[in-house]
Scaffold this active site. Structure first.
Site, PDB file in Angstrom:
ATOM      1  N   ASN A  11      47.225  55.408 -97.453  1.00  0.00           N
ATOM      2  CA  ASN A  11      46.112  56.360 -97.498  1.00  0.00           C
ATOM      3  C   ASN A  11      45.463  56.226 -98.872  1.00  0.00           C
ATOM      4  O   ASN A  11      45.942  56.783 -99.859  1.00  0.00           O
ATOM      5  CB  ASN A  11      46.668  57.774 -97.270  1.00  0.00           C
ATOM      6  N   ARG A  75      44.652  54.678 -93.238  1.00  0.00           N
ATOM      7  CA  ARG A  75      43.839  55.839 -92.882  1.00  0.00           C
ATOM      8  C   ARG A  75      42.398  55.551 -93.300  1.00  0.00           C
ATOM      9  O   ARG A  75      42.147  55.182 -94.454  1.00  0.00           O
ATOM     10  CB  ARG A  75      44.342  57.073 -93.624  1.00  0.00           C
ATOM     11  N   HIS A 164      40.250  65.338 -89.703  1.00  0.00           N
ATOM     12  CA  HIS A 164      41.649  65.747 -89.483  1.00  0.00           C
ATOM     13  C   HIS A 164      42.126  65.364 -88.071  1.00  0.00           C
ATOM     14  O   HIS A 164      43.074  65.945 -87.551  1.00  0.00           O
ATOM     15  CB  HIS A 164      41.846  67.274 -89.617  1.00  0.00           C
ATOM     16  N   HIS A 192      44.297  73.533 -88.497  1.00  0.00           N
ATOM     17  CA  HIS A 192      44.823  72.718 -89.608  1.00  0.00           C
ATOM     18  C   HIS A 192      44.302  73.358 -90.889  1.00  0.00           C
ATOM     19  O   HIS A 192      43.125  73.236 -91.223  1.00  0.00           O
ATOM     20  CB  HIS A 192      44.340  71.267 -89.480  1.00  0.00           C
ATOM     21  N   ARG A 225      35.586  74.720-100.354  1.00  0.00           N
ATOM     22  CA  ARG A 225      34.385  74.473 -99.531  1.00  0.00           C
ATOM     23  C   ARG A 225      34.004  75.720 -98.747  1.00  0.00           C
ATOM     24  O   ARG A 225      34.867  76.433 -98.245  1.00  0.00           O
ATOM     25  CB  ARG A 225      34.644  73.341 -98.533  1.00  0.00           C
ATOM     26  N   GLY A 314      49.370  72.944 -95.172  1.00  0.00           N
ATOM     27  CA  GLY A 314      49.932  73.791 -96.236  1.00  0.00           C
ATOM     28  C   GLY A 314      49.869  75.283 -95.980  1.00  0.00           C
ATOM     29  O   GLY A 314      50.889  75.984 -96.050  1.00  0.00           O
ATOM     30  N   GLU A 368      50.752  63.258 -90.475  1.00  0.00           N
ATOM     31  CA  GLU A 368      49.682  62.290 -90.252  1.00  0.00           C
ATOM     32  C   GLU A 368      50.188  60.860 -90.428  1.00  0.00           C
ATOM     33  O   GLU A 368      49.751  59.949 -89.727  1.00  0.00           O
ATOM     34  CB  GLU A 368      48.513  62.583 -91.215  1.00  0.00           C
TER      35      GLU A 368
HETATM   36  P1  ADP Z   1      45.862  68.881 -98.257  1.00  0.00           P
HETATM   37  O1  ADP Z   1      44.778  69.521 -97.460  1.00  0.00           O
HETATM   38  O2  ADP Z   1      45.426  68.457 -99.630  1.00  0.00           O
HETATM   39  O3  ADP Z   1      46.655  67.830 -97.516  1.00  0.00           O
HETATM   40  P2  ADP Z   1      48.068  70.749 -97.825  1.00  0.00           P
HETATM   41  O4  ADP Z   1      47.980  70.663 -96.350  1.00  0.00           O
HETATM   42  O5  ADP Z   1      49.328  70.336 -98.475  1.00  0.00           O
HETATM   43  O6  ADP Z   1      46.878  70.047 -98.584  1.00  0.00           O
HETATM   44  O7  ADP Z   1      47.751  72.268 -98.227  1.00  0.00           O
HETATM   45  C1  ADP Z   1      47.721  72.642 -99.566  1.00  0.00           C
HETATM   46  C2  ADP Z   1      47.496  74.131 -99.651  1.00  0.00           C
HETATM   47  O8  ADP Z   1      48.517  74.814 -98.934  1.00  0.00           O
HETATM   48  C3  ADP Z   1      47.593  74.689-101.072  1.00  0.00           C
HETATM   49  O9  ADP Z   1      46.361  74.654-101.724  1.00  0.00           O
HETATM   50  C4  ADP Z   1      48.026  76.100-100.823  1.00  0.00           C
HETATM   51  O10 ADP Z   1      46.879  76.929-100.749  1.00  0.00           O
HETATM   52  C5  ADP Z   1      48.681  76.096 -99.472  1.00  0.00           C
HETATM   53  N1  ADP Z   1      50.101  76.433 -99.528  1.00  0.00           N
HETATM   54  C6  ADP Z   1      51.141  75.647 -99.829  1.00  0.00           C
HETATM   55  N2  ADP Z   1      52.298  76.362 -99.808  1.00  0.00           N
HETATM   56  C7  ADP Z   1      51.966  77.625 -99.462  1.00  0.00           C
HETATM   57  C8  ADP Z   1      52.685  78.848 -99.281  1.00  0.00           C
HETATM   58  N3  ADP Z   1      54.017  78.891 -99.431  1.00  0.00           N
HETATM   59  N4  ADP Z   1      51.996  79.939 -98.938  1.00  0.00           N
HETATM   60  C9  ADP Z   1      50.666  79.916 -98.797  1.00  0.00           C
HETATM   61  N5  ADP Z   1      49.935  78.812 -98.967  1.00  0.00           N
HETATM   62  C10 ADP Z   1      50.560  77.676 -99.286  1.00  0.00           C
END
Ligand code: ADP
Length: 385
Positions: A11, A75, A164, A192, A225, A314, A368
């Site tokens: 990626n 990717r 996504h 997502h 965003r 996340g 992914e």
């Molecule tokens: P990306 O979109 O860059 O792949 P992720 O899917 O890993 O990112 O999501 C990252 C986001 O997930 C972080 O910015 C944070 O807001 C959120 N996050 C991660 N852990 C937690 C948690 N325990 N509780 C709430 N939000 C979380």
């Protein structure tokens, strides 16, 4: 002779390259990692970054020349209308991906550079492009078209592409498995929610609508965003605010969303502030959740029958608060969240709704890389490559 069953997933972003080596025979991952801060001293460019990854793999005894390596899966963010499935990379394919750069000027160039370098390192090895947009190619025309003059839209390739896709595809299929049903028999709404966030309505394994559009800016409120807004806001900011196209781009993509609303883009910090009674954080959280609920309602109507609402990435995987707020008071929709199940922390795909809930609510961690490896392997294993 060793069977070639491993796929290296790459990626390549503008300033980082993530990699995972996945063995399709047993699902093991002999190596994974990330090179960051490309463009700075230790990694002046993508070529040095990929050379470092090649060295690291060689050091672990799983180098690029390993006979177990079957293919490299890349990717690629934007496949336009041209690529609707994972595609074996040839010179011609790469030329077409280059033609799509105007649609994804921030993403496709780095993806292309990664492919070019990987092909130089292993010219004889099959390499496959897996597009973030491909899963959304099935969205019907009435959901993909914006209601603007058709000729202008077509001339500039303006339509909903969605992003996504690899995640939505993986998570919707994994949700069907969790429900003990075939993907063809279930309708799912996937949220997502990461730094970028998007929703997808998936009917019988086929995507029928998604919240991101021409670019990954439309739809849900994200970390930085804005998501949906009146398009005239841009004109107003230009005409009245005197802002240039680049300034508006920067505002909407990098200084909006949760960051713009409350000063924090990480949902962990936002939630902590909400719990401490911070009003700005509370309003930002409420705006984020309100948008989720609008898409949940909208996609329920689009699908007609919903078997599961599923949260991933996340925020979706970790924030019990967001899941609870997004689904609260929706018994009329057949949604009944179980607070105790929702509060449990786990890395496993799981149901968080009560057994009485007509619509299952699920948390399914996305993967992914595994989906890219799976699609890459299926392209090289099929006869018609
Ligand atoms: P990306 O979109 O860059 O792949 P992720 O899917 O890993 O990112 O999501 C990252 C986001 O997930 C972080 O910015 C944070 O807001 C959120 N996050 C991660 N852990 C937690 C948690 N325990 N509780 C709430 N939000 C979380």
């Amino acid at each position: 002779m060793t069977a070639a069953t491993r796929v290296l997933v790459l990626n390549s972003g503008s300033s980082s390259v993530k990699y995972q080596l996945i063995d399709m025979a047993d699902g093991s991952r002999p190596a994974s990692g990330m090179v960051e801060r490309i463009g700075e001293q230790s990694f002046p460019d993508h070529a040095t970054a990929l050379a470092a990854i090649a060295d690291e793999l060689a050091g672990k005894g799983v180098g690029l020349d390993s006979p177990a390596l079957a293919a490299i899966g890349h990717r690629v963010v934007h496949g336009g209308t041209r690529f609707t499935a994972p595609t074996l990379i040839t010179d011609q394919v790469l030329d077409t991906v280059r033609e799509l750069v105007p649609l994804a000027p921030l993403h496709n160039p780095a993806n292309i550079t990664g492919i070019e370098i990987a092909r130089k390192l292993r010219p004889d090895l099959p390499q496959v492009a897996v597009f973030d947009t491909a899963f959304h190619a099935t969205i019907p025309e009435y959901a993909a078209r914006y209601a603007i003059d058709s000729e202008t839209a077509d001339r500039f390739s303006v339509r909903r592409y969605g992003f996504h896709g690899t995640s939505h595809q993986y998570v919707s299929r994994r949700t069907a498995e969790l429900l003990g049903k075939s993907p063809e028999s279930v309708n799912v709404i996937v949220f997502h929610l990461g730094n970028g966030a998007s929703a997808a309505a998936v009917a019988g394994g086929v995507c029928v609508d998604t919240s991101m559009g021409l670019t990954p800016l439309e739809g849900l409120v994200m970390g930085t965003r804005s998501g949906d807004l009146d398009p005239a806001v841009l004109l107003h900011l230009h005409r009245v605010g005197g802002m240039s196209a680049d300034e508006i781009d920067d505002l909407l993509n990098r200084r909006s969303g949760m960051l713009g609303l409350c000063g924090d883009n990480d949902m962990r910090e936002v939630t902590r502030r909400v719990q401490a009674g911070d009003e700005r954080a509370q309003l930002a959280f409420d705006i984020y959740v309100h948008r989720l609920r609008k898409y949940l309602g909208g996609y329920t109507a689009v699908l007609g029958r919903v078997d599961a609402v599923v949260f991933t990435a996340g925020v979706g995987e970790n924030s019990a608060e967001v899941r609870a707020a997004a689904t609260a008071g929706l018994d009329a929709f057949g949604i009944d969240l179980d607070p105790a199940l929702n509060a449990l922390r786990s890395k496993a795909p799981r149901l968080v709704s009560s057994p009485l809930s007509r619509v299952a609510v699920a948390v399914v961690p996305t993967d992914e890389e595994l989906e890219i490896a799976r699609q890459t392997f299926s392209v090289i294993s099929s006869g018609d490559r």
